[in-house]
Design an enzyme around this catalytic site. Structure first.
Site, PDB file in Angstrom:
ATOM      1  N   SER A   1       0.847  -1.196   0.000  1.00 46.51           N
ATOM      2  CA  SER A   1       0.000   0.000   0.000  1.00 46.51           C
ATOM      3  C   SER A   1       0.876   1.237   0.000  1.00 46.51           C
ATOM      4  O   SER A   1       1.984   1.233   0.544  1.00 46.51           O
ATOM      5  CB  SER A   1      -0.881   0.016   1.247  1.00 46.51           C
ATOM      6  OG  SER A   1      -0.095   0.228   2.395  1.00 46.51           O
ATOM      7  N   ASP A   2       0.377   2.295  -0.615  1.00 45.92           N
ATOM      8  CA  ASP A   2       0.996   3.594  -0.382  1.00 45.92           C
ATOM      9  C   ASP A   2       0.799   3.898   1.110  1.00 45.92           C
ATOM     10  O   ASP A   2      -0.058   3.302   1.765  1.00 45.92           O
ATOM     11  CB  ASP A   2       0.357   4.674  -1.269  1.00 45.92           C
ATOM     12  CG  ASP A   2       1.299   5.862  -1.470  1.00 45.92           C
ATOM     13  OD1 ASP A   2       2.226   6.041  -0.650  1.00 45.92           O
ATOM     14  OD2 ASP A   2       1.102   6.613  -2.444  1.00 45.92           O
ATOM     15  N   TRP A   3       1.592   4.805   1.636  1.00 47.31           N
ATOM     16  CA  TRP A   3       1.624   5.059   3.085  1.00 47.31           C
ATOM     17  C   TRP A   3       0.295   5.683   3.548  1.00 47.31           C
ATOM     18  O   TRP A   3       0.018   6.840   3.278  1.00 47.31           O
ATOM     19  CB  TRP A   3       2.816   5.954   3.405  1.00 47.31           C
ATOM     20  CG  TRP A   3       4.112   5.211   3.650  1.00 47.31           C
ATOM     21  CD1 TRP A   3       4.968   5.431   4.700  1.00 47.31           C
ATOM     22  CD2 TRP A   3       4.696   4.145   2.898  1.00 47.31           C
ATOM     23  NE1 TRP A   3       6.033   4.547   4.625  1.00 47.31           N
ATOM     24  CE2 TRP A   3       5.891   3.759   3.553  1.00 47.31           C
ATOM     25  CE3 TRP A   3       4.324   3.435   1.746  1.00 47.31           C
ATOM     26  CZ2 TRP A   3       6.719   2.723   3.086  1.00 47.31           C
ATOM     27  CZ3 TRP A   3       5.138   2.404   1.277  1.00 47.31           C
ATOM     28  CH2 TRP A   3       6.313   2.064   1.951  1.00 47.31           C
TER      29      TRP A   3
END
Ligand SMILES: *[C@@H]1O[C@H](CO)[C@@H](O)[C@H](O)[C@H]1NC(C)=O
Ligand SMILES: *[C@@H]1O[C@H](CO)[C@@H](O)[C@H](O)[C@H]1NC(C)=O
Ligand SMILES: *[C@@H]1O[C@H](CO)[C@@H](O)[C@H](O)[C@H]1NC(C)=O
Ligand SMILES: *[C@@H]1O[C@H](CO)[C@@H](O)[C@H](O)[C@H]1NC(C)=O
Ligand SMILES: *[C@@H]1O[C@H](CO)[C@@H](O)[C@H](O)[C@H]1NC(C)=O
Ligand SMILES: *[C@@H]1O[C@H](CO)[C@@H](O)[C@H](O)[C@H]1NC(C)=O
Length: 754
Positions: free
Chosen positions: A277-279
């Protein structure tokens, strides 16, 4: 499967000689490790996972705290020290020390040179590897759909084919150093506005950054032909990781989107690696696991990790799926031999080497000459002795280099801001480099960098002896992750600065240091503006790069990677202020849109001038056949790596070869980028023309070269939404060899029938 592997091995044998001509195997320090295929790596990961307890496995599905932007749980009992994930696409980011601030993605794309794409990837990979970082969070391949998108500078421009080629060679450059590349942001993350929103209840429950993202809504043809394309090229290159994005697609968050993750990426493209996932882009636990997310980054949100133990026990998630997740997380580690003496982690370790050289080359090669009235450029040190230099963008920022992610405090820009920003160890601004040139060539120079001090600016024009001075005006435009640009105009009244200088100075040359599209209309047609150079986002060697171009030590050959419009509304797409971004333009983006509506651009996609001239002759189209390859094309090089995705690589088999001769008809050496545009039969429902090939060709004065560009089956196919596959429509295909997307620049034209 067996057949395609056979073909790939044959290709490897055929092209090994061109391949080695381009890559110096000695340059790859990591060549000592044992090369592995995905099949071998997956088998090793499975055997590792077989030794983990359920709790260890579940814990590994979420990042943990640690020194890097993202950290994977170590299992010391099994000699696994964990893994480090770190930004950014243009060098090692997140504020580490001793890191090269490379020319940005947008600048690299503007070189249109695959060899440079690859060599920049190698240099970036070496810095990650030298610091002991396992996963590099790049390349960034979202399409420049919105001119004002704050992250356009990190990516490769407005065309999926160009973006795909950039992604492909970047990934191989990085992965050849034993570092896992991460293709991002998957998918349709083409704006920053509303990437986090939600009801007050959501924000309270999930935290502001975990609330929902706007939804990109688009049809099946458009996602395949435009936005998925560079990811498909990345998977074929063998990319180890794909990062899912903050936004939703068709109303479902990208990190729990069964259709885009399990369907398109892992199904159709057969991606064997992991989805991270992106942060803060993970919004749920079980739904995300079932939707195709393999690791939640940076973790600590309670969605994945140890809570999944209970989910397995209740049967909400199968243990097989947990195993699959960890095998995907670890397979790239084995694939690239990170178990074989990978350096220990030290984020501040100096692994810069002599990377400034390739950085300077990328920065210089990506500079685009847009306007050059009566050969005002290059400047001649014998005859042009007097210079005025204007603009804050010529010099250093008031706050050193750290202004990258905060509001801009003037100064030359090496990169844009946000997580993509790399804090440079140094940056050489244009003014400094010009003064050194002045010292060496005995030039008289005056400058004003306070661009609001019009009294001082006007006063310069009274200086004794400067009657024939050249006026170099520097303007810039900044953007950053997290917000989109409010307009397409130069910072700090840059237009007024140009207009003022041009009102006094008949030899005004403007240097444009911009993250992406800019509106030049306030001054571009002024007769006193005799030169315009697009310096882009050239990295920390900006000063030397621009001086080389201005004085002709380097003949500019970069080309625009997006269209510059006369009116902002000409683009036909814009940031959505609502929670839906509807891609109603379909496949008609950038030059495809300008072509469809017959809109005249200020400067077309693919455009760029040179200090020399070229001629084109002898266009020939033939079917690709055994032993027939002329091998002058770089296209097929680097295709074959142990870690390549063999099944996906099949799409790169040539089916047509387009051959022609290009001659440098001028007096100095230089380069041209012939661009291959294809027009499809009506059945394909394509724009009037699409980029499907290019090569940057370097020629001495008077020299000729035969160039061969190849078309693959995918290049002449369209996505058939009924049959759910790439289909080649029967009929006539027009082929144009051009030096930009402007039809007036077409040099050769022919067609073939399928
Ligand atoms: C898994 O994570 C939980 C929660 O952070 C922790 O209490 C536990 O010790 C971890 N177990 C292992 C085996 O790492
Ligand atoms: C999004 O919705 C459109 C219209 O229904 C459909 O054509 C497309 O396949 C969907 N794509 C995804 C990724 O859900
Ligand atoms: C610069 O100008 C001088 C004098 O006109 C000329 O001899 C020389 O060739 C020029 N240099 C270049 C690189 O064009
Ligand atoms: C500077 O010169 C411009 C153009 O001649 C003029 O419009 C402007 O008023 C001058 N500004 C000042 C502060 O002298
Ligand atoms: C975009 O599409 C959504 C869903 O189909 C619709 O509700 C919305 O009104 C559209 N928004 C705009 C700005 O057209
Ligand atoms: C496109 O615009 C040009 C210039 O306005 C005009 O000459 C030409 O006829 C137009 N072509 C089409 C197909 O509309």
């Amino acid at each position: 499967m067996v057949n395609s592997r056979f073909v790939v091995i044959i290709l490897a044998a055929c092209f090994s000689f061109t391949f080695s001509a381009i890559i110096d195997p000695q340059s790859n320090d990591y060549s000592k490790v044992q090369r592995r295929s995905w099949e071998q790596a997956i088998a090793m990961a499975k055997s590792f996972v077989g030794q983990l307890s359920l709790e260890e496995k579940c814990n590994m599905t979420s990042g943990i705290g640690g020194p890097c932007a993202g950290n994977v749980l170590p299992i010391t009992r099994l000699n696994f020290n964990g893994m480090c994930f770190q930004d950014s696409p243009s060098g090692v980011g997140d504020g580490v020390l001793h890191s090269t601030a490379f020319a940005a993605g947008i600048q690299t794309a503007a070189t249109w040179d695959r060899d440079i794409f690859y060599r920049r990837g190698v240099a970036i990979g070496k810095e990650f590897q030298g610091k002991g970082i396992h996963f590099a969070l790049g390349p960034m391949m979202n399409i420049d759909r919105n001119a004002r998108h704050g992250r356009n500078w990190e990516g490769f421009g407005a065309d999926p084919y160009l973006s795909g080629e950039n992604s492909f060679y970047y990934i191989q450059g990085v992965q050849d150093q034993g570092v896992v590349a991460t293709a991002k942001h998957y998918i349709c993350n083409e704006q920053e506005t509303n990437r986090f929103y939600g009801s007050p209840y959501d924000k309270k429950r999930l935290g502001a950054s975990n609330s929902q993202g706007y939804s990109a809504n688009l049809d099946d043809k458009t996602i395949h032909e435009i936005y998925l394309w560079p990811f498909a090229s990345s998977v074929a290159a063998g990319v180890g990781s794909v990062m899912c994005s903050y936004n939703q697609v068709n109303g479902t968050q990208a990190c729990q989107n069964d259709k885009t993750l399990n369907g398109l990426l892992k199904g159709e493209l057969q991606f064997p690696g992991n989805v991270m996932s992106d942060w803060g882009a993970t919004k749920t636990g079980i739904e995300s696991v079932l939707g195709g997310l393999d690791i939640d980054m940076p973790g600590g949100d309670g969605f994945m990790g140890s809570v999944l133990v209970q989910a397995v026990k209740t049967g909400a998630v199968t243990e097989d799926r947990i195993n699959d997740m960890i095998v995907r997380v670890l397979a790239p580690y084995y694939l690239l031999g990170q178990d074989q003496g990978f350096p220990t982690l030290d984020l501040d370790r100096d692994a810069i080497g002599d990377n400034y050289k390739i950085n300077r080359l990328v920065g210089t090669a990506g500079i685009v000459l847009l306007k050059n009235t009566n050969n005002a450029l290059p400047l001649n040190v014998t005859t042009d002795n007097y210079y005025y230099i204007y603009g804050a963008a010529a010099g250093q920022s008031d706050e050193g280099y750290g202004a990258g992610s905060s509001p801009q405090h003037g100064g030359a820009l090496y990169q844009g801001g946000g997580s993509g920003y790399v804090e440079p160890t140094y940056g050489i601004d244009p003014l400094t480099a010009l003064l050194i040139k002045g010292r060496d060539a005995h030039l008289q120079m005056r400058y004003v960098t306070d661009q609001n001090d019009y009294r001082a600016i006007n006063d310069t024009f009274n200086a004794r002896g400067f009657g024939n001075a050249k006026c170099l005006v520097f303007v810039s435009a900044f953007s950053s992750e997290g917000s989109d640009r409010s307009d397409l105009y130069a910072l700090n009244n840059g237009d007024q600065l140009v207009q003022t200088v041009a009102s006094h100075c008949p030899k005004t040359i403007v240097i444009v240091n911009s993250v992406s599209q800019l509106n030049l209309e306030a001054w571009i047609d002024l007769p006193n503006v005799v030169g315009v150079v697009w310096s882009g986002m050239p990295g920390s060697e900006y000063g030397p790069a621009i001086v080389d171009v201005l004085f002709g030590d380097y003949n500019p050959g970069g080309k625009m990677v997006f269209t510059l419009a006369k009116k902002d509304s000409d683009f036909g797409t814009d940031i959505s202020q609502t929670y839906n971004s509807n891609y109603t333009e379909g496949v008609f983006l950038d030059y495809r849109h300008f072509d469809k509506f017959n809109i005249t651009a200020r400067y077309s996609f693919g455009f760029g001038l040179s200090y020399t001239t070229f001629s084109f002759t002898q266009l020939d189209i033939s079917k690709a056949g055994k032993g027939k390859h002329t091998a002058s094309s770089q296209y097929r090089q680097h295709r074959i790596k142990s870690y390549a995705n063999v099944a996906a690589s099949k799409v790169f088999e040539p089916v047509y070869e387009i051959t022609f001769t290009i001659t440098n008809t001028g007096k100095v050496e230089g380069s041209e980028v012939p661009q291959l545009y294809v027009g499809f039969p009506a059945e394909a429902e394509q724009p009037p023309k699409i980029l499907r090939g290019f090569e940057r060709v370097y020629l001495a004065a008077g020299e000729s070269k035969q160039v061969t560009l190849v078309l693959t089956q995918r290049d002449i196919s369209y996505w058939n939404v009924i049959n759910q596959k790439w289909v080649t429509a029967p009929g006539t295909y027009n082929v144009w060899i051009s030096t930009s997307a402007n039809n007036a620049d077409v040099k050769l034209q022919s067609s073939f029938n399928v």
